[in-house]
Write a protein that holds these residues in place. Structure first.
Motif, PDB file in Angstrom:
ATOM      1  N   ILE A 140       0.832  -1.104  -0.108  1.00 42.43           N
ATOM      2  CA  ILE A 140       0.113   0.086  -0.029  1.00 42.43           C
ATOM      3  C   ILE A 140       0.963   1.107  -0.055  1.00 42.43           C
ATOM      4  O   ILE A 140       2.193   1.216   0.486  1.00 42.43           O
ATOM      5  N   ARG A 184      -6.735  -0.451  10.829  1.00 48.03           N
ATOM      6  CA  ARG A 184      -7.878  -1.188  10.498  1.00 48.03           C
ATOM      7  C   ARG A 184      -8.794   0.125   9.987  1.00 48.03           C
ATOM      8  O   ARG A 184      -9.977  -0.131   9.743  1.00 48.03           O
ATOM      9  N   ARG A 195      -5.109  -0.669   5.624  1.00 45.81           N
ATOM     10  CA  ARG A 195      -5.757  -0.507   4.187  1.00 45.81           C
ATOM     11  C   ARG A 195      -5.171   1.061   3.722  1.00 45.81           C
ATOM     12  O   ARG A 195      -5.115   1.173   2.546  1.00 45.81           O
ATOM     13  N   HIS A 196      -4.913   1.812   4.748  1.00 35.98           N
ATOM     14  CA  HIS A 196      -4.338   3.068   4.333  1.00 35.98           C
ATOM     15  C   HIS A 196      -3.128   3.167   5.223  1.00 35.98           C
ATOM     16  O   HIS A 196      -3.231   2.993   6.433  1.00 35.98           O
TER      17      HIS A 196
END
Ligand SMILES: Nc1ncnc2c1ncn2[C@@H]1O[C@H](COP(=O)(O)OP(=O)(O)OP(=O)(O)O)[C@@H](O)[C@H]1O
Ligand SMILES: [Mg+2]
Length: 304
Positions: free
Chosen positions: A2, A135, A178-179
């Motif tokens: 990511i 998260r 996720r980021h």
């Protein structure tokens, strides 16, 4: 892998960050704005060290405010551990689940012990700030405040989050972000942080601001205060900082005194009672004596 999200936009360059921060009331110089821009674009944590009250915590809060991102804060203290920083299992709910499951004929306690199936389920996982940041469904700002208060073992637990943006929960496996969260760590340097932690972070030493910037900070914080008074006040604080004090006045104390002067309707620092300055700016008896000897009677005491 990511990527860090903000290679453009609010973090595009030093000027963009400086202006963004100013819009939410944080006045950063180019050194501060530049390193924030870099940290966001590289997806690297920023370790901020410096004396108390110089705006370390406020910088992280202001970045969250300027981006509209959620601020997730881990306030460190001695004795904090994995269960407060990363995650813990909700034992109470796990027990309730076992009790309820016992009524089921197919339930086998041995199988649960053997495999952990059912009991180490996400619904029993209590997320703490670091895992919460990982998260988060949207990019978050994670503030690990006063990281120098944790012991080195706990500090080591943070490394996985800081470098790899993931948390390993043995029963569930790896949880990846996720980021990439934008991470700020602050330290008052009460102990040396590990090389391993420092290596993973960009570094910013946040010292007392220049007189110009401090005047601006005070004027923004207490808009009603006369300009000359702001100048005298910042001059006094600067003089005090040059003395060998145990606790030199910080930006927050400058603002506190500005608010006090405004509240009292003061028009000059000379009319201020010396005790006011002592109570607001200085926090140790020895410091008061040093300051009195160096300053009185000229600028802050009415005594001849
Ligand atoms: N550059 C700045 N712009 C605007 N306000 C500032 C700035 N620097 C400091 N301040 C003011 O100083 C106050 C104290 O800052 P902050 O709590 O962030 O200090 P700190 O460095 O985290 O101190 P400590 O080490 O004691 O936790 C803030 O609430 C803010 O009002
Ligand atoms: Mg702080």
């Amino acid at each position: 892998m990511i990527q860090a999200d903000d290679v453009t936009g609010v973090f595009a360059d030093t000027a963009a960050v400086r202006e963004g921060l100013a819009a939410v009331g944080y006045l950063a110089d180019d050194k501060i704005a530049g390193v924030v821009s870099l940290a966001a674009r590289l997806g690297k944590p920023l370790l901020i060290e410096g004396p108390a009250g110089t705006g370390k915590t406020q910088l992280a809060k202001s970045v969250a405010m300027m981006t509209g991102r959620p601020l997730i804060r881990l306030q460190c203290y001695e004795g904090i551990d994995e269960s407060k920083a990363l995650y813990e299992w909700d034992y109470r709910k796990q027990l309730l689940w076992i009790q309820a499951a016992r009524g089921d004929e197919t339930f086998s306690a041995d199988a649960v012990i053997e495999t952990g199936k059912g009991i180490f389920d996400e619904r029993f996982l209590l997320t703490r700030p670091m895992l919460e940041a990982i998260r988060s469904p949207q990019p978050a700002v994670l503030l690990v405040d006063e990281v120098d208060r944790v012991d080195t073992e706990t500090e080591a637990l943070f490394l996985e989050v800081l470098a790899e943006h993931q948390v390993s929960v043995p029963e569930l496996g790896r949880m990846e972000a996720r980021h990439v969260p934008l991470v700020f760590l602050t330290s008052n340097n009460t102990r040396d942080l590990s090389e391993a932690l420092k290596r993973r972070c960009l570094f910013l030493y946040l010292d007392y601001p220049s007189a110009d910037r401090e005047r601006e900070i005070v004027s923004r914080a207490v808009p009603g205060l006369a300009r000359e008074l702001v100048e005298r006040l910042v001059g006094l604080v600067e003089t005090l900082r040059r003395l060998n004090l145990k606790k030199p006045p910080s930006v927050s104390e400058t603002i506190d005194l500005a608010r006090t002067l405004h509240l009292l309707g003061a028009t000059d620092l000379d009319v201020t009672d010396a005790s006011l300055v002592q109570n607001v700016l200085l926090k140790y008896r020895d410091d008061v004596q040093i300051a009195e000897a160096a300053l009185a009677p000229r600028s802050w005491s009415k005594r001849p």
